[in-house]
Design a protein around this motif. Structure first.
Motif, PDB file in Angstrom:
ATOM      1  N   GLN A   1      -7.205  -7.876 -14.524  1.00  0.00           N
ATOM      2  CA  GLN A   1      -6.558  -8.445 -13.344  1.00  0.00           C
ATOM      3  C   GLN A   1      -6.821  -7.710 -12.042  1.00  0.00           C
ATOM      4  OE1 GLN A   1      -4.869 -11.473 -13.600  1.00  0.00           O
ATOM      5  NE2 GLN A   1      -5.888 -11.303 -15.587  1.00  0.00           N
ATOM      6  N   SER A   2      -7.387  -6.506 -12.104  1.00  0.00           N
ATOM      7  CA  SER A   2      -7.598  -5.748 -10.871  1.00  0.00           C
ATOM      8  C   SER A   2      -8.724  -4.735 -11.039  1.00  0.00           C
ATOM      9  CB  SER A   2      -6.318  -5.026 -10.436  1.00  0.00           C
ATOM     10  OG  SER A   2      -5.904  -4.092 -11.424  1.00  0.00           O
ATOM     11  N   ILE A   3      -9.273  -4.308  -9.911  1.00  0.00           N
ATOM     12  CA  ILE A   3     -10.315  -3.294  -9.867  1.00  0.00           C
ATOM     13  C   ILE A   3      -9.833  -2.196  -8.931  1.00  0.00           C
ATOM     14  CG2 ILE A   3     -12.711  -2.789  -9.251  1.00  0.00           C
ATOM     15  CD1 ILE A   3     -13.282  -5.811  -9.732  1.00  0.00           C
ATOM     16  N   ALA A   4      -9.773  -0.966  -9.419  1.00  0.00           N
ATOM     17  CA  ALA A   4      -9.278   0.165  -8.627  1.00  0.00           C
ATOM     18  C   ALA A   4     -10.431   0.830  -7.896  1.00  0.00           C
ATOM     19  CB  ALA A   4      -8.573   1.172  -9.529  1.00  0.00           C
ATOM     20  N   ALA A   5     -10.199   1.151  -6.621  1.00  0.00           N
ATOM     21  CA  ALA A   5     -11.198   1.837  -5.805  1.00  0.00           C
ATOM     22  C   ALA A   5     -10.483   2.783  -4.849  1.00  0.00           C
ATOM     23  CB  ALA A   5     -12.038   0.827  -5.026  1.00  0.00           C
ATOM     24  N   SER A   6     -11.211   3.754  -4.356  1.00  0.00           N
ATOM     25  CA  SER A   6     -10.665   4.698  -3.387  1.00  0.00           C
ATOM     26  C   SER A   6     -11.041   4.228  -1.988  1.00  0.00           C
ATOM     27  CB  SER A   6     -11.232   6.097  -3.648  1.00  0.00           C
ATOM     28  OG  SER A   6     -10.763   7.025  -2.699  1.00  0.00           O
ATOM     29  N   ARG A   7     -10.027   4.066  -1.133  1.00  0.00           N
ATOM     30  CA  ARG A   7     -10.266   3.497   0.191  1.00  0.00           C
ATOM     31  C   ARG A   7      -9.637   4.362   1.275  1.00  0.00           C
ATOM     32  NH1 ARG A   7      -8.092  -2.408   2.452  1.00  0.00           N
ATOM     33  NH2 ARG A   7      -8.576  -2.029   4.652  1.00  0.00           N
ATOM     34  N   ILE A   8     -10.417   4.662   2.295  1.00  0.00           N
ATOM     35  CA  ILE A   8      -9.875   5.371   3.448  1.00  0.00           C
ATOM     36  C   ILE A   8      -9.130   4.373   4.323  1.00  0.00           C
ATOM     37  CG2 ILE A   8     -11.989   5.106   4.815  1.00  0.00           C
ATOM     38  CD1 ILE A   8     -11.357   7.876   6.031  1.00  0.00           C
ATOM     39  N   ARG A   9      -7.966   4.787   4.815  1.00  0.00           N
ATOM     40  CA  ARG A   9      -7.123   3.926   5.646  1.00  0.00           C
ATOM     41  C   ARG A   9      -6.730   4.722   6.880  1.00  0.00           C
ATOM     42  NH1 ARG A   9      -5.551   0.217   1.601  1.00  0.00           N
ATOM     43  NH2 ARG A   9      -4.361  -0.944   3.132  1.00  0.00           N
ATOM     44  N   SER A  10      -6.654   4.059   8.011  1.00  0.00           N
ATOM     45  CA  SER A  10      -6.243   4.736   9.235  1.00  0.00           C
ATOM     46  C   SER A  10      -5.298   3.856  10.021  1.00  0.00           C
ATOM     47  CB  SER A  10      -7.458   5.106  10.093  1.00  0.00           C
ATOM     48  OG  SER A  10      -8.065   3.942  10.604  1.00  0.00           O
ATOM     49  N   GLU A  11      -4.560   4.493  10.900  1.00  0.00           N
ATOM     50  CA  GLU A  11      -3.624   3.789  11.776  1.00  0.00           C
ATOM     51  C   GLU A  11      -3.434   4.619  13.029  1.00  0.00           C
ATOM     52  OE1 GLU A  11       0.637   5.002  10.041  1.00  0.00           O
ATOM     53  OE2 GLU A  11      -0.661   4.025   8.569  1.00  0.00           O
ATOM     54  N   ALA A  12      -2.719   4.086  13.977  1.00  0.00           N
ATOM     55  CA  ALA A  12      -2.458   4.775  15.250  1.00  0.00           C
ATOM     56  C   ALA A  12      -3.764   5.225  15.899  1.00  0.00           C
ATOM     57  CB  ALA A  12      -1.527   5.964  15.033  1.00  0.00           C
ATOM     58  N   GLY A  13      -4.720   4.292  15.996  1.00  0.00           N
ATOM     59  CA  GLY A  13      -5.975   4.614  16.635  1.00  0.00           C
ATOM     60  C   GLY A  13      -6.762   5.681  15.907  1.00  0.00           C
ATOM     61  N   GLN A  14      -6.696   5.691  14.561  1.00  0.00           N
ATOM     62  CA  GLN A  14      -7.405   6.613  13.688  1.00  0.00           C
ATOM     63  C   GLN A  14      -6.872   8.038  13.763  1.00  0.00           C
ATOM     64  OE1 GLN A  14     -11.659   6.305  14.067  1.00  0.00           O
ATOM     65  NE2 GLN A  14     -11.654   4.078  14.151  1.00  0.00           N
ATOM     66  N   LYS A  15      -5.723   8.252  14.419  1.00  0.00           N
ATOM     67  CA  LYS A  15      -5.152   9.592  14.463  1.00  0.00           C
ATOM     68  C   LYS A  15      -4.488   9.944  13.137  1.00  0.00           C
ATOM     69  CE  LYS A  15      -4.360   9.618  19.459  1.00  0.00           C
ATOM     70  NZ  LYS A  15      -3.328   9.710  20.536  1.00  0.00           N
ATOM     71  N   LEU A  16      -3.941   8.945  12.460  1.00  0.00           N
ATOM     72  CA  LEU A  16      -3.350   9.154  11.141  1.00  0.00           C
ATOM     73  C   LEU A  16      -4.233   8.471  10.106  1.00  0.00           C
ATOM     74  CD1 LEU A  16       0.445   8.532  11.840  1.00  0.00           C
ATOM     75  CD2 LEU A  16      -0.704  10.717  11.557  1.00  0.00           C
ATOM     76  N   TRP A  17      -4.733   9.232   9.162  1.00  0.00           N
ATOM     77  CA  TRP A  17      -5.586   8.660   8.133  1.00  0.00           C
ATOM     78  C   TRP A  17      -5.176   9.240   6.787  1.00  0.00           C
ATOM     79  CZ3 TRP A  17      -8.327  11.825   4.939  1.00  0.00           C
ATOM     80  CH2 TRP A  17      -8.512  13.144   5.371  1.00  0.00           C
ATOM     81  N   ARG A  18      -5.489   8.514   5.754  1.00  0.00           N
ATOM     82  CA  ARG A  18      -5.298   8.970   4.394  1.00  0.00           C
ATOM     83  C   ARG A  18      -6.261   8.185   3.507  1.00  0.00           C
ATOM     84  NH1 ARG A  18      -0.316   6.601   4.895  1.00  0.00           N
ATOM     85  NH2 ARG A  18      -0.418   7.641   6.905  1.00  0.00           N
ATOM     86  N   VAL A  19      -6.534   8.681   2.309  1.00  0.00           N
ATOM     87  CA  VAL A  19      -7.362   7.969   1.351  1.00  0.00           C
ATOM     88  C   VAL A  19      -6.489   7.626   0.155  1.00  0.00           C
ATOM     89  CG1 VAL A  19      -9.378   8.034  -0.136  1.00  0.00           C
ATOM     90  CG2 VAL A  19      -9.460   9.144   2.111  1.00  0.00           C
ATOM     91  N   ALA A  20      -6.290   6.347  -0.092  1.00  0.00           N
ATOM     92  CA  ALA A  20      -5.398   5.885  -1.149  1.00  0.00           C
ATOM     93  C   ALA A  20      -6.182   5.086  -2.189  1.00  0.00           C
ATOM     94  CB  ALA A  20      -4.288   5.013  -0.558  1.00  0.00           C
ATOM     95  N   VAL A  21      -5.602   4.946  -3.368  1.00  0.00           N
ATOM     96  CA  VAL A  21      -6.188   4.104  -4.410  1.00  0.00           C
ATOM     97  C   VAL A  21      -5.726   2.672  -4.183  1.00  0.00           C
ATOM     98  CG1 VAL A  21      -6.265   3.606  -6.879  1.00  0.00           C
ATOM     99  CG2 VAL A  21      -6.351   5.978  -6.079  1.00  0.00           C
ATOM    100  N   SER A  22      -6.689   1.765  -4.026  1.00  0.00           N
ATOM    101  CA  SER A  22      -6.402   0.348  -3.796  1.00  0.00           C
ATOM    102  C   SER A  22      -6.779  -0.463  -5.023  1.00  0.00           C
ATOM    103  CB  SER A  22      -7.175  -0.173  -2.584  1.00  0.00           C
ATOM    104  OG  SER A  22      -6.694   0.383  -1.377  1.00  0.00           O
ATOM    105  N   LEU A  23      -6.060  -1.552  -5.253  1.00  0.00           N
ATOM    106  CA  LEU A  23      -6.369  -2.481  -6.330  1.00  0.00           C
ATOM    107  C   LEU A  23      -6.840  -3.793  -5.713  1.00  0.00           C
ATOM    108  CD1 LEU A  23      -3.353  -1.932  -8.774  1.00  0.00           C
ATOM    109  CD2 LEU A  23      -5.542  -0.714  -8.665  1.00  0.00           C
ATOM    110  N   TYR A  24      -8.011  -4.258  -6.171  1.00  0.00           N
ATOM    111  CA  TYR A  24      -8.600  -5.482  -5.638  1.00  0.00           C
ATOM    112  C   TYR A  24      -8.665  -6.562  -6.712  1.00  0.00           C
ATOM    113  CZ  TYR A  24     -10.010  -2.876  -1.501  1.00  0.00           C
ATOM    114  OH  TYR A  24      -9.991  -2.134  -0.353  1.00  0.00           O
ATOM    115  N   SER A  25      -8.608  -7.792  -6.262  1.00  0.00           N
ATOM    116  CA  SER A  25      -8.696  -8.937  -7.173  1.00  0.00           C
ATOM    117  C   SER A  25     -10.145  -9.158  -7.604  1.00  0.00           C
ATOM    118  CB  SER A  25      -8.172 -10.197  -6.487  1.00  0.00           C
ATOM    119  OG  SER A  25      -8.544 -11.351  -7.212  1.00  0.00           O
ATOM    120  N   PRO A  26     -10.404  -9.315  -8.898  1.00  0.00           N
ATOM    121  CA  PRO A  26     -11.766  -9.635  -9.344  1.00  0.00           C
ATOM    122  C   PRO A  26     -12.141 -11.090  -9.080  1.00  0.00           C
ATOM    123  CG  PRO A  26     -10.292  -9.487 -11.229  1.00  0.00           C
ATOM    124  CD  PRO A  26      -9.492  -9.079 -10.033  1.00  0.00           C
ATOM    125  N   GLU A  27     -11.186 -11.865  -8.550  1.00  0.00           N
ATOM    126  CA  GLU A  27     -11.453 -13.266  -8.211  1.00  0.00           C
ATOM    127  C   GLU A  27     -11.801 -13.450  -6.740  1.00  0.00           C
ATOM    128  OE1 GLU A  27     -11.742 -15.327 -10.640  1.00  0.00           O
ATOM    129  OE2 GLU A  27     -11.128 -13.731 -12.020  1.00  0.00           O
TER     130      GLU A  27
END
Length: 421
Positions: free
Chosen positions: A299-325
């Protein structure tokens, strides 16, 4: 007299407001936090990070010393921070009792100077769980030039790559697979002299890997020893590869300097099917160059994704789950800013996700081994011996649902280890 009193009150209020004014150009010297669990307490220690300026004077007053430190703590990964204690600038350590803090602590140090914006240290997550049993893992052979390595969930078959120097300065990664007895290879057969890092299919009968000879994915049949290839338009940019549980599909990511994308392709061949739109690297919201993992329920595919907010001043790398559909991101496991969670791997029963994280020492980019409960989202650290430091160069592999294989550095030497959770 009343007018005079009113004037004094007004003057005091004006002075107080003036003292509270913040000069955004003044930068307080930050600190680097570390936590050690010992003798029934979390021992928090920090040191100043000193800037080295190549110009004089240092621009922006970047070397202003803190006048006080606030110790902020939380008892959950994303819990609300509370002020535990305020310390003077000459105090750079504090003990937080384990009692009443559950089994984990999240902490940060806030450097403060009157009239200047406060500065947060790195955020650190520490745990006080019992030490897990670990040992050297011999399933990938005895060569010191082994890289990668996959193992079937029953622990009876392994694959690995061995770096061979063909010419001075030129190496090839030969792909081998082996039958194991008591976790040691008893037969080792060459699958491809130019093979990439491989993944077993769920039934252990096939190996998929990125071909070293062209833009294609290769599939090696264990029983027959035959190999076939699936052309892929951008195989040179593939950094993740995994089988669907039914063996009908292969998921992979393509990563370039411009964009990243998640795909799948039929194991029988055909055209790649995009599962995400192109994700521009410049926006700092994209899939990283790591392995991916298809959930056992499909039902899902796990990947590591960099995420940012506040104009890229706050960033983190989280595990995301994506739909295989192809419907995009299903969910992601939020983390604190500055943390990197990477190399996710589902357990065979799909209930847990193993991953590596910098949350124990993000300032030094040192990784530790973690497992997250997929249903509750709660993460726990796998406590290892202090001199055993997991390597981000390898994705943890499961043997059953209670054991992990990982690569680590021990006293400066890399090796493979297994650990019981």
């Amino acid at each position: 007299m009343k007018r005079f009193l009113f004037f004094l009150v007004s003057l005091s209020f004006w002075v107080a407001c003036k003292e509270e004014a913040v000069d955004p150009s003044v930068r307080v010297r930050p600190v680097r936090l570390k936590i050690v669990v010992k003798d029934g307490v979390y021992k928090l220690n920090w040191e100043e990070i000193r800037f080295i300026c190549i110009t004089s004077p240092c621009p922006g007053d970047a070397d202003v010393e803190a006048e006080a430190y606030e110790v902020h703590i939380a008892t959950e990964e994303l819990g609300e921070f509370q002020i535990f204690r305020t310390l003077s600038a000459d105090q750079k350590s504090v003990d937080v009792p384990l009692v009443g803090r559950k089994e984990q602590l999240v902490a940060r140090i806030v450097s403060k100077v009157k009239g200047a914006p406060p500065v947060n240290s790195n955020t650190v997550m520490a745990t006080n769980g019992s030490l897990s049993q670990s040992a050297h893992y011999p399933g990938f052979g005895d060569s010191e030039y082994v890289i990668g390595g996959d193992v079937t969930p029953d622990g009876k078959r392994a694959s690995y790559n061995e770096l061979i120097q063909e010419k001075p300065g030129e190496y090839t990664a030969r792909l081998y697979w082996a039958e194991l007895e008591n976790e040691r290879p008893v037969t080792a057969k060459l699958a491809d002299r130019l093979g990439g890092i491989a993944q077993f299919s769920t039934d252990g009968k096939q190996l998929a890997y990125i071909s070293g000879t062209g833009n294609e994915i290769s599939i090696y049949n264990i029983a027959s020893g035959q190999k076939r290839t699936i052309p892929v338009g951008n195989a040179g940019g593939i950094y993740g590869l995994d089988w669907s549980p039914d063996g009908k599909w292969l998921a992979f990511t393509t990563v370039s300097d411009v964009e990243t994308r998640l795909w799948k392709i039929a194991a029988s061949g055909g055209s790649p099917v995009p599962l995400t739109p192109p994700m521009p690297v410049r926006e700092a919201n994209y899939i990283r160059q790591t392995d991916i993992s298809w959930s056992p329920d499909g039902q899902s595919i796990a990947a590591s994704r960099i995420r940012s907010e506040a104009g890229q001043k706050l960033w983190r790398v989280a595990v995301s789950l994506y739909s295989p559909e192809g419907s995009g991101e299903i969910k992601y496991f939020e983390t604190q800013p500055g943390w990197i969670d990477t190399n996710p791997t589902f357990s065979p029963d799909g209930k847990q996700l193993a991953f590596l994280s910098t949350r124990t020492d993000s300032s030094a980019m040192s990784y530790s081994l973690w497992v997250r409960n997929v249903a509750t989202g709660k993460a726990r650290r796998i406590e290892l011996l202090p001199d055993l430091i997991p390597s981000v160069d390898y994705v943890p592999r499961w043997v059953g649902n209670e054991r992990l294989i990982f690569m680590a550095t021990q006293r400066g030497k890399k090796g493979y280890f297994s650990v019981f959770l």
